[in-house]
Design an enzyme around this catalytic site. Structure first.
Site, mmCIF file in Angstrom:
data_model
loop_
_atom_site.group_PDB
_atom_site.id
_atom_site.type_symbol
_atom_site.label_atom_id
_atom_site.label_comp_id
_atom_site.label_asym_id
_atom_site.label_seq_id
_atom_site.Cartn_x
_atom_site.Cartn_y
_atom_site.Cartn_z
ATOM 1 N N ASP A 31 54.734 41.220 -15.022
ATOM 2 C CA ASP A 31 54.737 42.116 -16.189
ATOM 3 C C ASP A 31 53.997 43.421 -15.924
ATOM 4 O O ASP A 31 54.521 44.505 -16.183
ATOM 5 C CB ASP A 31 54.073 41.438 -17.405
ATOM 6 C CG ASP A 31 54.980 40.392 -18.054
ATOM 7 O OD1 ASP A 31 56.199 40.421 -17.814
ATOM 8 O OD2 ASP A 31 54.442 39.548 -18.799
ATOM 9 N N ARG A 112 38.520 38.934 -22.884
ATOM 10 C CA ARG A 112 39.241 40.139 -23.322
ATOM 11 C C ARG A 112 38.351 41.294 -23.741
ATOM 12 O O ARG A 112 38.596 42.440 -23.355
ATOM 13 C CB ARG A 112 40.235 39.801 -24.446
ATOM 14 C CG ARG A 112 41.387 38.898 -24.014
ATOM 15 C CD ARG A 112 42.133 39.467 -22.837
ATOM 16 N NE ARG A 112 43.334 38.715 -22.535
ATOM 17 C CZ ARG A 112 43.648 38.217 -21.339
ATOM 18 N NH1 ARG A 112 42.829 38.388 -20.331
ATOM 19 N NH2 ARG A 112 44.761 37.563 -21.149
ATOM 20 N N ASP A 141 45.786 38.055 -27.685
ATOM 21 C CA ASP A 141 45.130 38.955 -26.731
ATOM 22 C C ASP A 141 45.305 40.430 -27.086
ATOM 23 O O ASP A 141 44.404 41.230 -26.887
ATOM 24 C CB ASP A 141 45.619 38.666 -25.317
ATOM 25 C CG ASP A 141 45.084 37.333 -24.805
ATOM 26 O OD1 ASP A 141 43.984 36.941 -25.246
ATOM 27 O OD2 ASP A 141 45.760 36.687 -23.987
ATOM 28 N N SER A 193 52.930 30.949 -18.363
ATOM 29 C CA SER A 193 52.074 32.102 -18.629
ATOM 30 C C SER A 193 50.627 31.632 -18.469
ATOM 31 O O SER A 193 50.157 30.777 -19.214
ATOM 32 C CB SER A 193 52.332 32.614 -20.054
ATOM 33 O OG SER A 193 51.294 33.494 -20.421
HETATM 34 N N1 ARG Z 1 45.553 30.480 -26.677
HETATM 35 C C1 ARG Z 1 44.449 31.047 -25.969
HETATM 36 C C2 ARG Z 1 43.898 32.229 -26.729
HETATM 37 O O1 ARG Z 1 44.511 32.735 -27.620
HETATM 38 C C3 ARG Z 1 44.794 31.410 -24.548
HETATM 39 C C4 ARG Z 1 45.684 32.578 -24.364
HETATM 40 C C5 ARG Z 1 45.989 32.763 -22.950
HETATM 41 N N2 ARG Z 1 46.684 34.011 -22.694
HETATM 42 C C6 ARG Z 1 47.764 34.104 -21.933
HETATM 43 N N3 ARG Z 1 48.235 35.307 -21.762
HETATM 44 N N4 ARG Z 1 48.367 33.074 -21.392
HETATM 45 O O2 ARG Z 1 42.818 32.660 -26.440
#
Ligand code: ARG
Length: 420
Positions: A31, A112, A141, A193
């Site tokens: 990506d 993040r 995110d 992912s």
């Molecule tokens: N569900 C978790 C969160 O919202 C993990 C997200 C992981 N991100 C990803 N791009 N796979 O913090």
């Protein structure tokens, strides 16, 4: 101020016509590699790439840098932020026993705000007007990153190409092939992912989205499956000073190294697999497979020690604050003052959290088996007052019981007075 573009749904979003130099949060994956090219082509903008090392295992940053430059980035910065991540983000989470929704220790949510803070710093340093990230429009995110940029860098704009372009996986792969971007695996087998750092690893997508599909073995890249873990249990001790983990099995270690070592030990014993249904900030429910070997050792150890040194009143009160802390962080509000207000309370409580907890690791479980603290509020067998009742006279107990139960007994009588 310039007239804002009425097409934009938030004031911090970039107007494509105004984008000249973009700081791209670059992972080296498909990506963000496609984005690197796409931003140059679609916006006619320059790209500065930024890659942040938060302790994701097995990453080769020279390869990532080379790829960014090869795809046309004018600069590529790789920042080792492991120390800051451990000290300023994971440690407060440990002090707050931070778990969201019964099983998620927030590793992504903690990473993040730091990644986005660094993006603001590097954007300023390199003369960028815009920050680009690779989050989709369905996840948490985007909330965490954009909240951080809008808070710390209000003069900067944001673009989120993955949220805007209408490319599916196949078009993306085609775009990549056309522009000489290397693609791992075939078109048909979309990868999971993944997001990871030294506090944990998450996998989403593919069969994980089918709630009735039990985990396929290939999703576990960190933790040994319990059925394949050694048949010999291992004892591990974690020592804390004022809530900070300082030693593992008696060996003093810096925080980053301690967490990495705890992850190795836990992973070997199949500890820290979580199959989690989660309520996202953006409405949806999602299923994640988490591998959290370090957190599965350090969090229960911390919690156990905290319980030992706290009074009944503190121990009943703090979990409500812990939960509030975890939710603020999950929900992208790292910079909200209530979080730092809560940290102040966490620090006061953790001033007493000194001692050592032993856990037994065996085929997927980490069970507390020993506890030791100079601050334990515990009248154990060695305390001089234990036999006699020491700090209080046992003869006083009946008087206490009479008063303690007074209202309950009166209420019982009122409710049963018509029963003859
Ligand atoms: N569900 C978790 C969160 O919202 C993990 C997200 C992981 N991100 C990803 N791009 N796979 O913090």
């Amino acid at each position: 101020m310039a007239e804002s573009n009425p097409e934009l749904t938030a004031t911090y979003l970039a107007d494509p016509a105004e984008v000249h130099r973009v700081l791209l949060l670059y992972s080296g994956g498909l990506d963000t590699s496609v984005m690197l090219k796409w931003i140059q082509d679609e916006y006619g903008a320059e790209v500065v790439a930024l890659t942040v090392n938060l302790g994701q295992p097995g990453e080769d940053y020279d390869v990532v840098r080379g790829k960014a430059l090869q795809l046309g980035a004018i600069e590529c910065h790789v920042v080792d932020a492991r120390e800051e991540f451990a000290r300023a983000y994971v440690l407060p989470a440990i002090k707050a026993n931070a778990i969201y929704g019964l099983g998620y220790p927030l590793f992504t949510a903690l990473g993040r705000p730091l990644i986005a803070k660094l993006a603001v710093e590097y954007a300023r340093r390199t003369g960028c007007d815009t920050i680009a990230h690779g989050c989709t429009g369905k996840g948490n995110d985007q909330v965490r990153i954009e909240t951080t940029v809008a808070t710390l860098g209000p003069e900067l704009k944001v673009v989120a190409p993955v949220r805007e372009w209408r490319m599916g996986r196949e078009e993306e792969v085609a775009y990549a092939r056309e522009h000489g971007i290397p693609v791992k695996g075939g078109t048909e087998s979309a990868p999971y992912s993944i997001d990871d750092n030294l506090w944990g690893r998450s996998s989403e997508g593919r069969w994980i989205e089918d709630l009735d599909h039990a985990p396929e073995p290939d999703v576990f890249q960190l933790v040994t499956r319990p059925e394949e873990a050694p048949d010999e249990p291992q004892l591990v001790t974690v020592e804390f000073e004022h809530g900070v983990p300082v030693a593992l099995d008696g060996e003093r270690l810096g925080l980053v190294e301690l967490l990495e070592r705890a992850a190795d030990i836990g992973a070997r014993h199949g500890v820290g697999i979580v199959d989690h249904i989660e309520d996202r900030i953006v409405g949806l429910k999602v299923r994640d497979i988490y591998e959290i070997p370090a957190a599965a050792i350090v969090l229960p150890a911390h919690q156990e020690l905290e319980k030992l040194v706290g009074t009944i009143h503190q121990n009943q009160f703090k979990p409500a604050l812990d939960q509030k802390w975890a939710y603020l962080v999950y929900a992208g509000l790292w910079w909200e003052p209530l979080r730092t207000d809560l940290d102040a309370y966490m620090d006061v409580v953790n001033a007493q959290v000194t001692g050592t907890i032993g856990l037994k690791l065996y085929r997927g479980s980490a069970r507390v088996v020993t506890r030791e603290s100079p601050n334990a509020i515990y009248d154990g067998p060695l305390a001089s007052f234990s036999e006699s009742g020491g700090l209080f006279a046992q003869a006083a107990s009946p008087g206490f019981i009479e008063l303690w139960s007074l209202q309950s007994r009166m209420a019982w009588r009122v409710r049963h007075r018509d029963e003859g």
